[in-house]
Write a protein that holds these residues in place. Structure first.
Motif: not given
Lengths: 156, 75
Positions: A23, A26-27, A29-30, A95-98, A102-103, A106
């Motif tokens: 998490i 990836s964040t 990097a974004a 809960k929509g957590v990747a 997937e993470l 990404l």
């Protein structure tokens, strides 16, 4: 503006502890960071092509929220780990957590550099072919070269 | 507000709304506006933090019926 950098050492191979490195990497990097993650000991499991060994157990994990209170003796029973892992994955999905896969993908898309600790790869008799493509293998000095000049450096 | 693209981030949790926002902005032109709709309450602070750190401008944010709506102008 110079590019910010973040280094993470990932040492844990359980489902819960697999999330923070991916998490944050990836964040970051974004947000424009250059990121390297060094995977050592059980953290190496997070770089395996097959992530099915990455599980969670209520045993020795007293803070884990449980639907019903469960005595330690019951937590030890065969199948409890698989059940807890299945329930946690189900909850993450709802809960929509990747997913970890997937993470991780990404991160790679965003040019996060993954380094597998060669010493622990040899220690555990892993094969380089067990791991996903696009990673590097190195040691402590490889990590220091990057970590020595970072804005954020974390041990997970 | 006028916008050039819309991102549906409903049902996604941290850090996906931010990662998808970044990806959507990547192939937009400078000055274009992206509308993001999220249901993750954490994205309220995160979108502002993303804007602060990347230089993209958060033009507005609002909440309606459990949905958070952001307008982000690409740097």
């Amino acid at each position: 503006m110079t590019t910010k950098r973040m280094a993470i050492i990932a040492t844990k191979g359980t489902l819960d502890m697999a999330y923070p490195p991916f998490i944050l990497a990836s964040t970051a990097a974004a947000l424009g960071y250059e990121v390297q993650v060094f995977f050592t000991f059980y953290g190496l499991q997070l770089l395996k092509k097959d992530l099915s060994d990455v599980k969670i157990s209520p045993l020795g994990n007293p803070a884990m929220p449980m639907p019903v209170p469960m005595p330690v003796l019951v937590q030890m029973l065969p199948g409890m780990e698989s059940m807890a892992t299945m329930m946690m994955k189900d909850k993450l999905k709802k809960k929509g957590v990747a997913s970890l896969e997937e993470l991780r993908a990404l991160c790679q898309e965003a040019d996060v550099k993954f380094i597998a600790c060669q010493m622990t790869v040899d220690l555990f008799d892993f094969e380089n072919s067990d791991f996903i493509d696009g990673i590097e293998f190195g040691g402590a000095a490889t990590f220091m070269e990057f970590a020595g000049d970072t804005d954020i450096c974390l041990f997970v | 507000m006028d916008f050039q693209r819309e991102l549906d981030a409903r049902g996604l949790s941290c850090p996906l709304p931010i990662l998808r926002t970044k990806k959507s902005l990547a192939d937009m032109a400078s000055g274009d506006v992206l509308k993001v709709v999220s249901t993750d309450s954490g994205s309220v602070k995160d979108m502002q933090a993303f804007a602060n750190q990347t230089g993209n401008e958060l033009l507005s944010q609002s909440e309606a019926g459990g949905e958070y709506i952001f307008f982000m102008k690409k740097k």
